[in-house]
Design a protein around this motif. Structure first.
Motif, PDB file in Angstrom:
ATOM      1  N   UNK A   1      -6.292 -16.698  -7.292  1.00 21.81           N
ATOM      2  CA  UNK A   1      -5.795 -15.910  -6.157  1.00 21.81           C
ATOM      3  C   UNK A   1      -4.444 -15.274  -6.491  1.00 21.81           C
ATOM      4  N   UNK A   2      -3.586 -16.009  -7.201  1.00 17.73           N
ATOM      5  CA  UNK A   2      -2.277 -15.471  -7.585  1.00 17.73           C
ATOM      6  C   UNK A   2      -2.435 -14.275  -8.524  1.00 17.73           C
ATOM      7  N   UNK A   3      -3.407 -14.363  -9.467  1.00 20.07           N
ATOM      8  CA  UNK A   3      -3.639 -13.235 -10.389  1.00 20.07           C
ATOM      9  C   UNK A   3      -4.117 -12.007  -9.631  1.00 20.07           C
ATOM     10  N   UNK A   4      -5.022 -12.210  -8.663  1.00 21.52           N
ATOM     11  CA  UNK A   4      -5.523 -11.094  -7.859  1.00 21.52           C
ATOM     12  C   UNK A   4      -4.395 -10.466  -7.033  1.00 21.52           C
ATOM     13  N   UNK A   5      -3.563 -11.324  -6.430  1.00 22.02           N
ATOM     14  CA  UNK A   5      -2.450 -10.816  -5.624  1.00 22.02           C
ATOM     15  C   UNK A   5      -1.451 -10.063  -6.511  1.00 22.02           C
ATOM     16  N   UNK A   6      -1.171 -10.605  -7.707  1.00 20.29           N
ATOM     17  CA  UNK A   6      -0.226  -9.947  -8.626  1.00 20.29           C
ATOM     18  C   UNK A   6      -0.734  -8.555  -8.998  1.00 20.29           C
ATOM     19  N   UNK A   7      -2.050  -8.439  -9.204  1.00 21.55           N
ATOM     20  CA  UNK A   7      -2.631  -7.142  -9.563  1.00 21.55           C
ATOM     21  C   UNK A   7      -2.503  -6.152  -8.407  1.00 21.55           C
ATOM     22  N   UNK A   8      -2.744  -6.627  -7.166  1.00 18.87           N
ATOM     23  CA  UNK A   8      -2.611  -5.760  -5.986  1.00 18.87           C
ATOM     24  C   UNK A   8      -1.167  -5.277  -5.819  1.00 18.87           C
ATOM     25  N   UNK A   9      -0.219  -6.205  -5.981  1.00 23.53           N
ATOM     26  CA  UNK A   9       1.199  -5.839  -5.849  1.00 23.53           C
ATOM     27  C   UNK A   9       1.615  -4.871  -6.959  1.00 23.53           C
ATOM     28  N   UNK A  10       1.113  -5.112  -8.158  1.00 24.65           N
ATOM     29  CA  UNK A  10       1.430  -4.248  -9.301  1.00 24.65           C
ATOM     30  C   UNK A  10       0.964  -2.818  -9.043  1.00 24.65           C
ATOM     31  N   UNK A  11      -0.268  -2.690  -8.546  1.00 24.42           N
ATOM     32  CA  UNK A  11      -0.796  -1.348  -8.255  1.00 24.42           C
ATOM     33  C   UNK A  11       0.040  -0.637  -7.196  1.00 24.42           C
ATOM     34  N   UNK A  12       0.498  -1.413  -6.177  1.00 19.14           N
ATOM     35  CA  UNK A  12       1.331  -0.816  -5.125  1.00 19.14           C
ATOM     36  C   UNK A  12       2.661  -0.314  -5.704  1.00 19.14           C
ATOM     37  N   UNK A  13       3.243  -1.065  -6.635  1.00 12.13           N
ATOM     38  CA  UNK A  13       4.511  -0.656  -7.258  1.00 12.13           C
ATOM     39  C   UNK A  13       4.333   0.582  -8.129  1.00 12.13           C
ATOM     40  N   UNK A  14       3.208   0.653  -8.841  1.00  9.24           N
ATOM     41  CA  UNK A  14       2.928   1.814  -9.696  1.00  9.24           C
ATOM     42  C   UNK A  14       2.658   3.045  -8.836  1.00  9.24           C
ATOM     43  N   UNK A  15       1.877   2.869  -7.739  1.00  7.90           N
ATOM     44  CA  UNK A  15       1.558   3.989  -6.843  1.00  7.90           C
ATOM     45  C   UNK A  15       2.824   4.637  -6.283  1.00  7.90           C
ATOM     46  N   UNK A  16       3.847   3.832  -6.029  1.00  6.80           N
ATOM     47  CA  UNK A  16       5.090   4.361  -5.456  1.00  6.80           C
ATOM     48  C   UNK A  16       6.106   4.732  -6.524  1.00  6.80           C
ATOM     49  N   UNK A  17       5.710   4.666  -7.777  1.00  7.74           N
ATOM     50  CA  UNK A  17       6.566   4.995  -8.920  1.00  7.74           C
ATOM     51  C   UNK A  17       7.817   4.121  -8.980  1.00  7.74           C
ATOM     52  N   UNK A  18       7.729   2.914  -8.407  1.00 10.66           N
ATOM     53  CA  UNK A  18       8.815   1.950  -8.569  1.00 10.66           C
ATOM     54  C   UNK A  18       8.731   1.371  -9.977  1.00 10.66           C
TER      55      UNK A  18
END
Length: 466
Positions: free
Chosen positions: A216-233
């Motif tokens: 679950x932590x790996x899945x959540x990390x991937x979701x958060x990572x995509x959100x950071x990339x989408x916002x160009x953070x």
């Protein structure tokens, strides 16, 4: 009088130059002058540090505190007196955990000073009263029959000598991993030199979690990572720019100390773009968004609600509304929540497109905004809501709002009015207790030296509604 004149003189000398400037400071100084210390999470950090310092010098006779005294603080104590064996844990009162009990009572007996330490637990008040009445009866059977025993208050969670004995031998509760992947953690790990992605994978793999939780932590990390990339953070580096295994970088346009310390920081960044920067209320609306992603300081909000209800009750009395109707209407009232419809609507839209939000919720409130708009100083606000014994709670909230404003709000959103507001808040924090901000600066630069404290500049008086 716990101290001799000589001991009082030593205390006075040890405290010389220390400023007890907050509303509760006078009371703390009065106790300390008599060798009595106070130590709990509601105090300003500088007062807790002073109590610890005086205790380590052997100048205090008694310290009245909570279990904050038992955690990571070197305070010499000969005797620990527990006034109760129960504790309010935020939602209900329950018997002390074995770990808490041992943490506190383990302070009894000063290493290098005492051969033995003492731990005393007081009985509940109604049991003490009954024991006094029995002692007064002196064994007279007639008096004992007439005696009306005191009963515990309704809902009282009691304890006994058996509870005390059981806690002494109880094994501490097993430690449970609280590992959580957050935006802040992800940003810090991915910003490292080398391969941040691999480092994050290793961190999850090495955590004390079950196999299912790690997935679950790996899945959540991937979701958060995509959100950071989408916002160009977070930006993925072109192959030609990758060096030393590094594949990512934090957006260079962000401030150097940019941080996402709170779960809903991305909601804040997304929603700021919906505000009108030219609106007169823009700085205050930004403050509300900053406060909304933070935990609620419950005691402050309860006092706000009490004030709202008192004012509403007086208004309804003046209008001649029947008592039952007044009580029913009071139950519908809430503490101030500026822009509540806007915040709830935008948060629901955000949560629908971001599954990682999960059970997190938005918490609109108006504490710093109320201080800013109504021209209230820290001391004013403490007096307004009778928060003297929990000054530290208000200070922590002010500090958290400042960190969000300084580290999470991107620079393009900081108009001149917002920059002035940020400077006002920083000045207020330094004027109240600079220790929190000093520690923050020290973490960023180990060689940093604090400047002389500067008095907080008040906001523009023409904004004061009163």
């Amino acid at each position: 009088n716990f101290c001799t004149p000589t001991e009082k003189t030593a205390l006075k000398e040890a405290m010389s130059g220390f400023k007890f400037a907050s509303p509760y400071g006078k009371e703390i100084r009065q106790y300390l002058q008599h060798g009595i210390g106070i130590h709990h999470a509601g105090l300003l950090p500088k007062y807790r540090v002073l109590v610890e310092s005086l205790a380590q010098k052997g100048l205090l006779k008694v310290i009245c505190g909570t279990d904050t005294l038992g955690v990571g603080v070197n305070v010499p104590i000969r005797t620990v007196l527990l006034t109760r064996l129960t504790k309010y844990g935020g939602d209900k009162v329950k018997t002390l955990a074995a770990r808490d009990f041992h943490q506190i009572t383990g302070r009894a007996g000063r290493k290098g000073f005492d051969d033995i330490g003492y731990v005393v637990a007081q009985a509940p008040e109604h049991i003490v009263e009954n024991a006094k009445m029995e002692a007064k009866a002196g064994g007279d059977a007639k008096k004992l029959r007439k005696m009306v025993k005191k009963k515990p208050p309704e809902g009282f969670v009691g304890w006994s000598a058996e509870t005390f004995a059981k806690l002494q031998t109880a094994a501490p509760e097993p430690l449970v991993s609280r590992f959580q992947v957050s935006h802040g953690m992800l940003l810090q790990v991915l910003s490292r030199e080398g391969d941040g992605c691999r480092a994050m994978q290793q961190m999850i793999r090495g955590s004390h979690e079950t196999a299912g939780a790690k997935k679950q932590h790996r899945e959540r990390a991937w979701q958060l990572f995509r959100a950071l990339v989408d916002r160009r953070i977070i930006e993925i580096l072109p192959a030609a720019e990758r060096q030393g295994g590094r594949k990512l970088r934090v957006n260079v346009e962000l401030q150097d100390d940019f941080s996402l310390n709170y779960t809903l920081s991305l909601y804040l960044i997304d929603t700021l773009a919906l505000l009108d920067t030219n609106a007169p209320s823009y700085p205050a609306d930004m403050l509300t968004l900053c406060e909304s992603i933070l935990e609620n300081p419950d005691i402050v909000l309860r006092r706000q609600l009490d004030k709202v209800k008192t004012e509403a009750m007086n208004a309804m009395k003046a209008e001649g509304i029947p008592y039952e109707e007044r009580i029913a209407k009071l139950e519908e009232l809430e503490y101030p929540k500026p822009n509540r419809e806007f915040i709830y609507r935008t948060f629901n839209e955000f949560a629908n497109t971001h599954p990682w939000v999960g059970q997190e919720n938005i918490r609109p409130k108006s504490i710093v905004r109320e201080m800013f708009e109504n021209f209230r100083t820290f001391a004013d606000y403490i007096n307004d809501y009778d928060l003297h014994r929990v000054e530290g709670v208000l200070l922590r909230h002010l500090s958290s709002v400042y960190k969000v404003l300084a580290q999470t709000v991107p620079e393009p959103f900081k108009t001149e009015a917002v920059q002035e507001m940020e400077a006002w808040l920083a000045g207020m924090l330094r004027g109240i207790d600079s220790s929190l901000m000093d520690e923050w600066e020290r973490l960023r630069d180990p060689n940093w030296k604090p400047d002389e404290p500067v008095a907080a500049e008040a906001p523009d008086i023409t904004r004061n509604k009163r």
